[in-house]
Every structure is written in structure tokens, then in C-alpha cells.
Enzyme design. Structure first.
Site, short mmCIF file in Angstrom:
data_model
loop_
_atom_site.label_atom_id
_atom_site.label_comp_id
_atom_site.label_asym_id
_atom_site.label_seq_id
_atom_site.Cartn_x
_atom_site.Cartn_y
_atom_site.Cartn_z
N LEU A 1 6.57 48.63 12.08
CA LEU A 1 5.88 49.51 13.58
C LEU A 1 4.16 49.47 13.15
O LEU A 1 3.75 50.05 12.20
CB LEU A 1 6.47 50.66 14.37
CG LEU A 1 7.33 50.65 14.04
CD1 LEU A 1 8.21 51.89 15.29
CD2 LEU A 1 7.72 49.81 15.95
N GLU B 1 10.57 33.74 15.98
CA GLU B 1 9.24 32.75 15.91
C GLU B 1 8.21 33.18 15.63
O GLU B 1 6.82 32.21 14.75
CB GLU B 1 8.60 33.46 17.60
CG GLU B 1 7.67 32.63 17.65
CD GLU B 1 7.06 33.18 19.28
OE1 GLU B 1 6.77 32.17 20.09
OE2 GLU B 1 6.65 34.52 19.70
N ARG C 1 -1.57 39.96 11.71
CA ARG C 1 -1.36 39.64 11.04
C ARG C 1 -1.33 38.15 9.60
O ARG C 1 -1.12 37.41 8.77
CB ARG C 1 0.32 39.51 10.68
CG ARG C 1 0.94 41.16 11.62
CD ARG C 1 1.81 41.46 10.15
NE ARG C 1 1.96 42.76 10.54
CZ ARG C 1 2.97 43.23 10.90
NH1 ARG C 1 4.05 42.43 11.75
NH2 ARG C 1 3.57 44.59 11.09
N HIS D 1 0.11 41.20 17.68
CA HIS D 1 0.22 39.94 17.37
C HIS D 1 -0.65 38.65 18.61
O HIS D 1 -0.52 40.03 19.90
CB HIS D 1 1.27 38.93 17.72
CG HIS D 1 2.27 39.01 16.02
ND1 HIS D 1 3.51 39.85 15.97
CD2 HIS D 1 1.80 38.95 14.86
CE1 HIS D 1 3.68 39.67 14.82
NE2 HIS D 1 3.01 39.11 14.41
N LEU E 1 10.29 48.45 19.06
CA LEU E 1 10.22 47.29 17.81
C LEU E 1 9.11 46.76 17.83
O LEU E 1 8.81 45.86 16.75
CB LEU E 1 10.64 47.22 16.75
CG LEU E 1 11.88 47.76 16.73
CD1 LEU E 1 13.66 47.31 15.90
CD2 LEU E 1 12.17 49.38 15.26
N CYS F 1 9.20 36.63 20.76
CA CYS F 1 9.26 36.82 19.80
C CYS F 1 11.00 36.48 19.03
O CYS F 1 11.23 35.84 17.87
CB CYS F 1 8.53 37.62 18.77
SG CYS F 1 9.09 39.25 19.63
#
Length: 258
Positions: A20, A67, A133, A163, A242, A248
């Protein structure tokens, strides 16, 4: 004929331990999550998609978010290098699955990092989120892989969500949709439509104007229905705990020829 295959991966027994970054941890009901995952996969199949399961990665809590492990453009797959080191064990099974499907396989190498959740394809334009990320070296490698195939790669700053596709996705006509407080720079997109709920930012194009989206965004579903689109709602509440969303949980392979 172009394919309609969706790569999915069964949730890990350790799902509740998933990473998280923006949410407080709350208990995850694994049995309910499995039911929700089955219903998600069933919705894909109901609307004409053949689901293909990657080998489970039971030691990787986040592996259901398949994903993030790969980006596919036309028949070329780029295996990501997750920005979170603990997720790097997820890619091997996905690499095997896309190779089995006939993709040409490429890889992101150190020092690059790339999560597929940071990649939004709209026609031949590929928007890539940078800042969480996914780093600049990862974007450079994605550009080197896909621009020779005719893609135009556009880097987009991401600072308010995990993301890029946690903030924005696209409607069938290419309009970018997002919950504006979580979008760094809406002006980067030629057409942007603000939606009233965070979960309304996430749609999967099923074809024929049908949008797979979370049941937690009813106002946005009404908005899209008013535009002549057909929302297909699924409950993914355990995955939303989450920081997961409808995009995803699968990799949609639209341009493989079989």
C-alpha cells in the site's frame, strides 16, 4: 482475425499482505476476493473475451494485479521491471504466458523500472506515468521497444496516485477520463472528462461501447450511460482496499492475430 484475449492471474493466498502507498491498511477477506475475481473474469467472458490464466504466483501478494508485469503493443510484449523490488518475482509466469500466446518478448533492464499500470494506450499513443513505480530509464526502454512499431510515447507526471491508470483511463473515442483531484496535469491530454468518483476513473473497454467498471462508481456509470455508453459493473471492493482497480486485474490482448 484480431484476438480478444484477457490475461488474468488467480489471487495469491497472501493477497492481504499486498503493498500500500496511499491507503491505510484494512482487513481483506480472501474468500470474498476470490469470488470477486471469479465474477470479474466471468464478466470478461460474458462480453466476448477469452480469459487466459498466467501461472499463479502464490508467494507474491500483489500478483493478481497482472497488468503491472507486462505491456503489450500489437504483438510485442515488454516484460516490466517492477518499481517495487518485492514484486519482481511476478514477471516470470507472465513472460511465459505471453510467449505461449505468440507475442514477441522484450524486457526492461536495470536501471529501468516499469509497471504496466503506468501505461495507458490510446490508439497509437502510449501515455506513461513517471514518478512512482516507473522511472525515466524504463520509459526510454519502452520508447525504444514500441516507437519502431509506430507508437508515440508521451511521459506524464504521476505524484498523487500509485499508477497513471489509478488516475486516468480512456473512453472508446479516446477521451481521457479521470477524477480531477488525483490527476497531475489534465491539460496534457487533448480531451479530458472529469468524473465525480475516484473509482470512475477506471474503465476497461469491452467493445461495442461497453465499459467494465467498478460498482463503487455509480454516479460515473450514470454519466457514461448518458453519453450512450453501456457500463458493466463489477464489485472489486476487496481489491480496492489494496489500491487495485478493474484495469490492473487483466491484460487485454487486442491485436494478436490468430
Amino acid at each position: 482475425m484480431p484476438s480478444q484475449k484477457a490475461l488474468i492471474r488467480r489471487p495469491s493466498p497472501r493477497l492481504a499482505e499486498g503493498l500500500l502507498t496511499h491507503l491505510e491498511r484494512t482487513p481483506v477477506d480472501l474468500a470474498l476476493a476470490l469470488d470477486q475475481w471469479e465474477a470479474y473474469a466471468g464478466a470478461l467472458r460474458t462480453h466476448g473475451w477469452e480469459t487466459v490464466e498466467a501461472e499463479p504466483a502464490d508467494d507474491c501478494p500483489d500478483s493478481v494485479f497482472v497488468e503491472d508485469a507486462v505491456v503489450v503493443f500489437r504483438n510485442v510484449a515488454l516484460i516490466g521491471r517492477p518499481g517495487a523490488e518485492s514484486r519482481r518475482g511476478e514477471t516470470a509466469g507472465v513472460e511465459e504466458a505471453v510467449a505461449r500466446l505468440g507475442c514477441s518478448v522484450n524486457w526492461v533492464w536495470e536501471p529501468g523500472t516499469l509497471d504496466g499500470g503506468d501505461v495507458l494506450k490510446v490508439g497509437d499513443t502510449i501515455y506513461v506515468g513517471q514518478g512512482g513505480r516507473t522511472n525515466g530509464a524504463g520509459i526510454q526502454q519502452l520508447r525504444a521497444t514500441f516507437e519502431p512499431l509506430g507508437a508515440r510515447v508521451v511521459a506524464v507526471p504521476v505524484s498523487k496516485v500509485l499508477h497513471l491508470k489509478s488516475a486516468v483511463t480512456a473512453l472508446p473515442d479516446g477521451t481521457i477520463v479521470g477524477y480531477e483531484p488525483l490527476v497531475d496535469t489534465p491539460s496534457l491530454f487533448p480531451r479530458f472528462l472529469a468524473v465525480p468518483e475516484e473509482a470512475g476513473s477506471h474503465v476497461v473497454l469491452l467493445g461495442g461501447g461497453k465499459l467494465l467498471m467498478a460498482a463503487s462508481a455509480p454516479k460515473t456509470a450514470d454519466l457514461f450511460a448518458g453519453l450512450g455508453l453501456e457500463p458493466v459493473l463489477v464489485d472489486i471492493g476487496e481489491f480496492e482496499k489494496l489500491e487495485g482497480c478493474v484495469t490492473c486485474l487483466s491484460v487485454r490482448l487486442r491485436e494478436l492475430y490468430v
